[in-house]
Enzyme design. Sequence first.
Site, PDB file in Angstrom:
ATOM      1  N   HIS A  64       0.828  -1.221   0.000  1.00  0.00           N
ATOM      2  CA  HIS A  64       0.000   0.000   0.000  1.00  0.00           C
ATOM      3  C   HIS A  64       0.858   1.266   0.000  1.00  0.00           C
ATOM      4  O   HIS A  64       1.470   1.617   0.996  1.00  0.00           O
ATOM      5  CB  HIS A  64      -0.922   0.008   1.228  1.00  0.00           C
ATOM      6  CG  HIS A  64      -1.962   1.076   1.183  1.00  0.00           C
ATOM      7  ND1 HIS A  64      -3.321   0.802   1.250  1.00  0.00           N
ATOM      8  CD2 HIS A  64      -1.873   2.421   1.072  1.00  0.00           C
ATOM      9  CE1 HIS A  64      -3.998   1.933   1.180  1.00  0.00           C
ATOM     10  NE2 HIS A  64      -3.137   2.944   1.081  1.00  0.00           N
ATOM     11  N   HIS A  66       1.134   5.377  -2.117  1.00  0.00           N
ATOM     12  CA  HIS A  66       0.602   6.346  -3.094  1.00  0.00           C
ATOM     13  C   HIS A  66       1.802   6.958  -3.813  1.00  0.00           C
ATOM     14  O   HIS A  66       2.411   7.918  -3.321  1.00  0.00           O
ATOM     15  CB  HIS A  66      -0.196   7.449  -2.389  1.00  0.00           C
ATOM     16  CG  HIS A  66      -1.415   6.942  -1.678  1.00  0.00           C
ATOM     17  ND1 HIS A  66      -2.685   7.158  -2.144  1.00  0.00           N
ATOM     18  CD2 HIS A  66      -1.544   6.208  -0.550  1.00  0.00           C
ATOM     19  CE1 HIS A  66      -3.559   6.578  -1.322  1.00  0.00           C
ATOM     20  NE2 HIS A  66      -2.887   6.001  -0.346  1.00  0.00           N
ATOM     21  N   GLN A 159      -9.925   9.655  -4.749  1.00  0.00           N
ATOM     22  CA  GLN A 159      -9.596  10.348  -3.497  1.00  0.00           C
ATOM     23  C   GLN A 159     -10.700  11.301  -3.015  1.00  0.00           C
ATOM     24  O   GLN A 159     -10.939  11.439  -1.826  1.00  0.00           O
ATOM     25  CB  GLN A 159      -8.285  11.130  -3.668  1.00  0.00           C
ATOM     26  CG  GLN A 159      -7.865  11.981  -2.480  1.00  0.00           C
ATOM     27  CD  GLN A 159      -7.394  11.178  -1.277  1.00  0.00           C
ATOM     28  OE1 GLN A 159      -6.276  10.710  -1.221  1.00  0.00           O
ATOM     29  NE2 GLN A 159      -8.274  10.996  -0.291  1.00  0.00           N
ATOM     30  N   HIS A 217      -9.949   2.102   0.400  1.00  0.00           N
ATOM     31  CA  HIS A 217      -9.598   2.823   1.626  1.00  0.00           C
ATOM     32  C   HIS A 217     -10.877   2.826   2.465  1.00  0.00           C
ATOM     33  O   HIS A 217     -11.839   3.515   2.123  1.00  0.00           O
ATOM     34  CB  HIS A 217      -9.192   4.264   1.312  1.00  0.00           C
ATOM     35  CG  HIS A 217      -7.784   4.399   0.823  1.00  0.00           C
ATOM     36  ND1 HIS A 217      -7.340   3.819  -0.332  1.00  0.00           N
ATOM     37  CD2 HIS A 217      -6.721   5.058   1.371  1.00  0.00           C
ATOM     38  CE1 HIS A 217      -6.049   4.110  -0.490  1.00  0.00           C
ATOM     39  NE2 HIS A 217      -5.653   4.856   0.521  1.00  0.00           N
ATOM     40  N   GLU A 220     -11.121   4.872   7.281  1.00  0.00           N
ATOM     41  CA  GLU A 220      -9.863   5.463   7.760  1.00  0.00           C
ATOM     42  C   GLU A 220     -10.170   6.709   8.582  1.00  0.00           C
ATOM     43  O   GLU A 220      -9.809   7.830   8.231  1.00  0.00           O
ATOM     44  CB  GLU A 220      -8.929   5.817   6.588  1.00  0.00           C
ATOM     45  CG  GLU A 220      -7.507   6.122   7.056  1.00  0.00           C
ATOM     46  CD  GLU A 220      -6.607   6.698   5.968  1.00  0.00           C
ATOM     47  OE1 GLU A 220      -7.081   6.961   4.860  1.00  0.00           O
ATOM     48  OE2 GLU A 220      -5.406   6.903   6.261  1.00  0.00           O
ATOM     49  N   ASP A 316       2.346   3.354   2.929  1.00  0.00           N
ATOM     50  CA  ASP A 316       1.316   4.311   2.536  1.00  0.00           C
ATOM     51  C   ASP A 316       1.897   5.582   1.905  1.00  0.00           C
ATOM     52  O   ASP A 316       1.506   5.982   0.825  1.00  0.00           O
ATOM     53  CB  ASP A 316       0.433   4.675   3.738  1.00  0.00           C
ATOM     54  CG  ASP A 316      -0.934   5.229   3.351  1.00  0.00           C
ATOM     55  OD1 ASP A 316      -1.310   5.147   2.168  1.00  0.00           O
ATOM     56  OD2 ASP A 316      -1.639   5.743   4.243  1.00  0.00           O
ATOM     57  N   TRP A 322       0.272  13.689   3.730  1.00  0.00           N
ATOM     58  CA  TRP A 322      -0.280  12.980   4.887  1.00  0.00           C
ATOM     59  C   TRP A 322       0.795  12.572   5.872  1.00  0.00           C
ATOM     60  O   TRP A 322       0.520  12.317   7.040  1.00  0.00           O
ATOM     61  CB  TRP A 322      -1.048  11.738   4.411  1.00  0.00           C
ATOM     62  CG  TRP A 322      -2.264  12.101   3.619  1.00  0.00           C
ATOM     63  CD1 TRP A 322      -3.507  12.379   4.121  1.00  0.00           C
ATOM     64  CD2 TRP A 322      -2.364  12.255   2.192  1.00  0.00           C
ATOM     65  NE1 TRP A 322      -4.361  12.686   3.091  1.00  0.00           N
ATOM     66  CE2 TRP A 322      -3.703  12.617   1.911  1.00  0.00           C
ATOM     67  CE3 TRP A 322      -1.466  12.118   1.140  1.00  0.00           C
ATOM     68  CZ2 TRP A 322      -4.144  12.852   0.602  1.00  0.00           C
ATOM     69  CZ3 TRP A 322      -1.910  12.349  -0.158  1.00  0.00           C
ATOM     70  CH2 TRP A 322      -3.234  12.713  -0.416  1.00  0.00           C
TER      71      TRP A 322
END
Length: 423
Positions: A64, A66, A159, A217, A220, A316, A322
């Site tokens: 996982h 991005h 997203q 997702h 979360e 991630d 983030w």
Amino acid sequence: MPSSSFSILLRRCRLINQPGSAELVDIAIQDNQIRAIAPQLRQTADQEIDVDGQLVSPPFVESHIHLDSALTAGQPRWNQSGTLFEGIEIWRERKQDLTLEDVKARAIATLKLQASQGVLFVRSHVDVSEPGLTALQGLLEVRQAVKDWMTLQVMAFPQDGIYGAPKNEALLEEALERGADGVGGIPHYELTREEGVRSVHRVFELAAKYNRLIDVHCDEVDDDQSRFLEVMAACAIRSDLGSGVTASHTTAFGSYDNAYAFKLMAFLERTQINFIANPLINITLQGRTDTYPKRRGVTRVKELWGHGLNVSLGNDCIQDPWYSLGTANMLEAAAMAVHVCQMTGMDEINACYDMVTIHGAKTLNLQDDYGVEVGKPANLIVLDASDRYDAIRRRATVRYVISQGQLLVQTEPPKTQWHGDER
Ligand code: 17E
Ligand code: FE2
């Protein structure tokens, strides 16, 4: 004299599942295949490496990440609140001026960082709620460009929500038409609970229509009323997608009361859903509305694993809106899981290692192509460690990375030298 019959021979390897007292083995590689594993092979090879009893493992699997937002921390501004929601807003600003070159350069730099630390299989999400689908196009081109040394899966990720803006649903479907490997969702960020439920159903419909994997997702948030995992369980039970379904994050599972959590766990056991926790980022992203006691905001990793469900771990983020840190090292994610999920028993520490290797491979549906076994493709890593526990404890250096039968990267571990009188 036996002639040189292999391209690579690794001498004196310690296999991951061997007891410490077991005899070391040699591993022979030819034409991207593991040809032989046995003590003291008599043949020779073009390239021989004396592993000297270090640990040989299947490569790390990053289940996982991005890649489209990697290496953008601080652009255009820092995430001050540290929340998921501020991260989404910052990324919304940043993604307005994406170019193919920008996306591809950052993705390839990140993949190199990963490969240099033993990661040879990566699942990346890519935001498809940006009108030009530039990030998607960039990652599809990167998937092709790196395929001789890295296996990259690209998951279409809405997203801003499938129903958050009128065009998003069509963009998600277009991403599948253009060749994304899988489809995702973000039900907890849809405008209403009802739309969240509908979005999960839509993801399952699209996966069935295009015959793709699913990775949502899911939940979360710290909201104990965020209950979209149960919708995924219901859809999974009624579909024939089996282990092609993954629920990422599911941090709200850490906030559910036990009466609900125990019931849900029993439903999940009727599915083959894979779970991915991202302990490095979720320990910082979640719990932001708590004072004290402050929740950990990580899903029930130990319990899911204990109930026989497949759990893997991801990083991630690598320096994005983030999470501004991140090194791409899978042992860091595993070590953080040991701590945050309190998986300190020896079998639990070993399980955390498996979550960044074999369990990750299962999540990615790599099936029979993964593992250090005769007849499998020649992908493996050599770690400066004696066993899985040692590797996690010391975040051991990955000494050699062999990808598709070729030596791809070599790293020397740091060496300390004392000066002055003997102490
Ligand atoms: N987007 C999201 O919804 N959640 C995350 N953890 C990241 C991006 C990194
Ligand atoms: Fe994510």
